[in-house]
Design an enzyme around this catalytic site. Structure first.
Site, mmCIF file in Angstrom:
data_model
loop_
_atom_site.group_PDB
_atom_site.id
_atom_site.type_symbol
_atom_site.label_atom_id
_atom_site.label_comp_id
_atom_site.label_asym_id
_atom_site.label_seq_id
_atom_site.Cartn_x
_atom_site.Cartn_y
_atom_site.Cartn_z
ATOM 1 N N GLU A 35 0.837 -1.203 0.000
ATOM 2 C CA GLU A 35 0.000 0.000 0.000
ATOM 3 C C GLU A 35 0.871 1.252 0.000
ATOM 4 O O GLU A 35 0.589 2.221 -0.710
ATOM 5 C CB GLU A 35 -0.911 0.005 1.234
ATOM 6 N N TYR A 36 1.911 1.234 0.827
ATOM 7 C CA TYR A 36 2.803 2.394 0.919
ATOM 8 C C TYR A 36 3.425 2.685 -0.449
ATOM 9 O O TYR A 36 3.443 3.836 -0.916
ATOM 10 C CB TYR A 36 3.897 2.143 1.958
ATOM 11 N N ASP A 37 3.949 1.650 -1.079
ATOM 12 C CA ASP A 37 4.634 1.841 -2.356
ATOM 13 C C ASP A 37 3.675 2.337 -3.432
ATOM 14 O O ASP A 37 4.044 3.158 -4.287
ATOM 15 C CB ASP A 37 5.291 0.528 -2.807
ATOM 16 N N SER A 81 4.427 48.749 7.421
ATOM 17 C CA SER A 81 3.420 48.341 8.397
ATOM 18 C C SER A 81 2.053 48.804 7.913
ATOM 19 O O SER A 81 1.935 49.560 6.944
ATOM 20 C CB SER A 81 3.726 48.962 9.764
ATOM 21 N N LYS A 105 -4.814 38.280 10.288
ATOM 22 C CA LYS A 105 -3.482 38.868 10.432
ATOM 23 C C LYS A 105 -2.713 37.912 11.349
ATOM 24 O O LYS A 105 -2.878 37.935 12.567
ATOM 25 C CB LYS A 105 -3.545 40.263 11.052
ATOM 26 N N GLU A 160 3.300 34.456 5.956
ATOM 27 C CA GLU A 160 3.669 34.427 7.370
ATOM 28 C C GLU A 160 4.117 33.018 7.760
ATOM 29 O O GLU A 160 3.420 32.029 7.472
ATOM 30 C CB GLU A 160 2.474 34.842 8.234
ATOM 31 N N LYS A 299 -7.689 45.430 14.818
ATOM 32 C CA LYS A 299 -7.349 44.803 16.095
ATOM 33 C C LYS A 299 -8.624 44.676 16.910
ATOM 34 O O LYS A 299 -9.430 45.612 16.955
ATOM 35 C CB LYS A 299 -6.328 45.667 16.867
ATOM 36 N N CYS A 427 15.807 35.890 43.138
ATOM 37 C CA CYS A 427 16.298 35.369 44.412
ATOM 38 C C CYS A 427 17.768 35.017 44.226
ATOM 39 O O CYS A 427 18.147 34.365 43.248
ATOM 40 C CB CYS A 427 15.506 34.120 44.811
ATOM 41 N N CYS A 432 17.664 27.945 47.221
ATOM 42 C CA CYS A 432 16.231 28.221 47.358
ATOM 43 C C CYS A 432 15.425 26.990 46.927
ATOM 44 O O CYS A 432 15.653 26.448 45.840
ATOM 45 C CB CYS A 432 15.846 29.415 46.488
#
Length: 677
Positions: A35-37, A81, A105, A160, A299, A427, A432
């Site tokens: 099947e794969y082949d 922009s 966007k 993008e 926005k 810290c 700690c």
């Protein structure tokens, strides 16, 4: 017809890749070789017919390559922009009766792609809009990017690069330490796209969504609308951003459609883009100094709620960073009740001039993450204090939130550190407990010391009670038997099981120890590789320098630097010495001349006769210094397949690359391998 073939190609690529992963990585079959082949041959035929080859197609091999730096290149057309609005009515009025296209966007990294003669020639990041970085080698590993397209002229487009939320979560699931997990898909994508080694990019599941055709010769000139541009790009095999045609009559309904989707949308987005559909009209509008006039960004208007600040909670982490978290009276935001918001760092705490009892407004950034928008009390006092009474001026200088001088977990001293323009609280106590618990959790994990019965909650109790301060202390918990037996959830049987597990852990291997130390960027696989390279000699490893380690295949400067820094710390060396005093570390016998496969790379496929499984043969090859990979490349030494005459995809690729295909018997004979008893 072209679109049907495109969809079929994508289906075949996904199906074949899923079958390969199941077979080679998970040791299970979801389809037969036949099947794969058959599907593979169909894919080859469709790619030839359409001229379209996807980057993740099993018919191609994207070579991995590391570079010293990413070269810079100036864009032929500056990338501006977009002007923005949060008003739905302003967006409708902007149309002025014209037809337009509304699209997501996306929140990733903008990329410019150039194809010539149907082949991907160049990929450049947006950069500063004028100059970007050339990331062509990395783009070749994007999951859904066509490497070959039907169009044979010069084609330039923009889109993008993103990492989907679902893929982002899977990547983070593989990272055990909370503080080491990536913060958001956008930052991870940006770093992944700009890697110097594209093998790292390939692991991050980066996807590309096209949104604009820049140029495409005479054929592109005949395209007159943005919708036609999208169809043309889709015909070339590109996935495009989701988009809809809109007019003044239906734009508000379409906005509602997008808004309903955003909460469960898998691709990161930070708004919408509205573009005039008529390309010539859009160009005729020109541009301002900053923005093109043919498009505008929308926005989401943040849903603001007023509430009262009750408390600032200081949350310590494994790295020592102490994060401020605002606790406020509960409010409803975007359909859920929220009462907490991270304030991120000291700089933001100070800029907001927060004091307990202040009236604040809160919102969800991108409709997801709670944030503080404004401090109404501070702004009102500032606006009214000038020229007012002494009483008002005193209120204006009210008691602001204090930055803690001691860690909320250990009571140790804190310090404010500034990186660039951001101040954060840390810290300074290396012992700690907040730092320790995650380290101990890794140390007792399955791939490290494999100690059962020590959950993170139990480790926290033991740390709080002072039972454990460093790794070696875990092997002396018998000193606290009486207290442990009396603890909730324990008892004599649980205590005994824990002691038995600890005793078993004393007999271990050096790779487990190295991984368990929690050195930055040293996973279980890297630990094994380093131990083999240094002949399982811990002293040699501790004395290695960055240059030596960086030269090891698969290490690199980042891992090397982290390892050397850890091993040069005197406290770490003392703790390692104390730990090793509790352990019996098994050192594999490496006979002289036994690393006969060093520097060689193999691929194993099909069933075996002399070995119980492919994993057993893989382990033996690695013991002899060799490497086993899942796919045939130009670096493969040979393909091990008992069906030498098979027409499988791996055999085909090996023959195409001139790589020998050896039966198991021929492999054993040639490399003098002996099956394990």
């Amino acid at each position: 017809m072209q679109s049907e073939k495109t969809e079929r190609i994508k289906y075949l690529v996904e199906t074949l890749n899923r079958a390969s992963k199941a077979y080679y990585a998970e040791d299970r079959e979801i389809m037969s070789n036949r099947e794969y082949d058959a599907l593979y041959d169909e894919l080859v035929s469709l790619e030839a017919q359409t001229g379209m080859v996807m980057a993740n197609s099993p018919t191609v091999n994207v070579g991995y390559e590391a570079v010293e730096e990413l070269p810079k290149e100036r864009h032929e057309t500056p990338m501006l922009s977009l002007d923005k609005t949060k008003s739905r009515e302003d967006l409708r009025d902007w149309l002025e009766g014209h037809r337009a296209v509304l699209s997501w966007k996306l929140d990733g990294l903008t990329i410019v792609l150039t194809y010539r003669e149907g082949k991907l020639e160049k990929a450049v990041t947006r950069g500063n809009g004028e100059i970007g970085e050339v990331i062509t080698n990395n783009a070749r590993t994007f999951v859904n990017l066509p490497l070959s397209i039907p169009f044979k002229g010069e084609l330039v487009l923009r889109g993008e690069a993103v990492i989907r939320y679902s893929d982002f979560e899977k990547i983070n699931e593989q990272i055990e330490e909370t503080e080491a997990k990536y913060k958001n898909p956008r930052n991870l994508c940006s770093g992944s796209v700009r890697q110097l080694n594209n093998e790292i990019t390939a692991r991050r599941q980066v996807r590309f969504y096209a949104f604009s055709l820049v140029s495409g010769g005479e054929e592109a000139k005949e395209i007159t609308t943005v919708e036609e541009q999208f169809r043309f790009l889709e015909d070339q095999g590109f996935e495009t951003v989701e988009h809809y045609p809109v007019t003044e009559e239906n734009i508000l309904d379409t906005l509602d459609t997008f808004e309903r989707k955003i909460e469960n949308y898998d691709v990161p987005s930070d708004g919408l883009v509205l573009t005039y559909d008529d390309i010539a009209y859009g160009r005729s509008l020109g541009r301002t100094a900053k923005f093109p006039r043919n498009s505008i960004a929308f926005k989401w208007a943040d849903e603001l709620r007023e509430t009262v600040l009750k408390e600032i909670e200081w949350s310590a982490s494994r790295t020592g960073l102490i994060n401020p978290v605002a606790i406020f009276a509960p409010v409803e935001l975007e359909g859920t009740t929220v009462s907490r918001a991270s304030v991120h760092n000291i700089s933001i705490v100070r800029s907001l001039r927060l004091a307990l009892g202040d009236r604040i407004t809160v919102y969800k950034a991108n409709m997801i993450i709670p944030q503080i928008a404004e401090n109404l009390t501070a702004e009102e006092l500032s606006a009214g204090a000038e020229g007012r009474t002494e009483e008002v001026r005193i209120q204006g200088s009210r008691c602001l939130v204090e930055i803690p001088k001691v860690c909320p977990v250990c009571g140790g001293p804190t310090e404010i550190r500034q990186v660039n323009d951001v101040q954060s609280l840390y810290c300074t106590n290396g012992k700690c407990p907040a730092k320790q618990v995650k380290s101990f959790t890794l140390f007792v994990s399955r791939d490290a010391m494999n100690i059962d019965g020590l959950s993170e909650a139990t480790l926290e109790k033991f740390i709080d009670l002072g039972f454990i301060h460093e790794f070696a202390d875990l092997f002396h918990l018998d000193r606290h038997r009486e207290q442990i037996v009396e603890m909730e959830g324990f008892g004599e049987k649980s205590y005994r099981n824990l002691m038995d597990s600890i005793d078993r852990a004393r007999n271990t291997t050096l790779p487990r120890v190295i991984y368990g130390l929690g050195i930055a960027n040293i996973g279980a696989a890297n630990a094994k590789m380093l131990c083999r390279y240094f002949d399982y000699d811990l002293e040699k490893m501790q004395k290695a320098d960055v240059e030596t380690l960086s030269a090891i295949d698969g290490v690199g400067e980042v891992i090397a630097t982290a390892f050397v820094n850890y091993m040069q710390d005197t406290d770490n060396l003392r703790r390692i010495e104390a730990l090793c005093g509790e352990l019996v570390i098994e050192i594999p016998k490496i006979e002289e001349g036994s690393q006969t496969l060093s520097g060689l790379s193999f691929v194993i496929t099909g069933s075996l006769n002399s070995f119980a499984s492919r994993s057993e043969l893989k382990d033996l090859i690695e013991q002899k210094g060799g490497k086993v990979t899942g796919s045939v490349t130009g670096k493969t030494t040979c393909l091990i397949n008992n069906d030498v005459a098979s027409a499988s995809s791996k055999n085909k690729k090996a023959r195409d690359l001139g790589i020998p295909v050896l039966s198991e018997e021929d492999f054993i004979r040639k490399y003098e391998i002996q099956a394990q008893e």
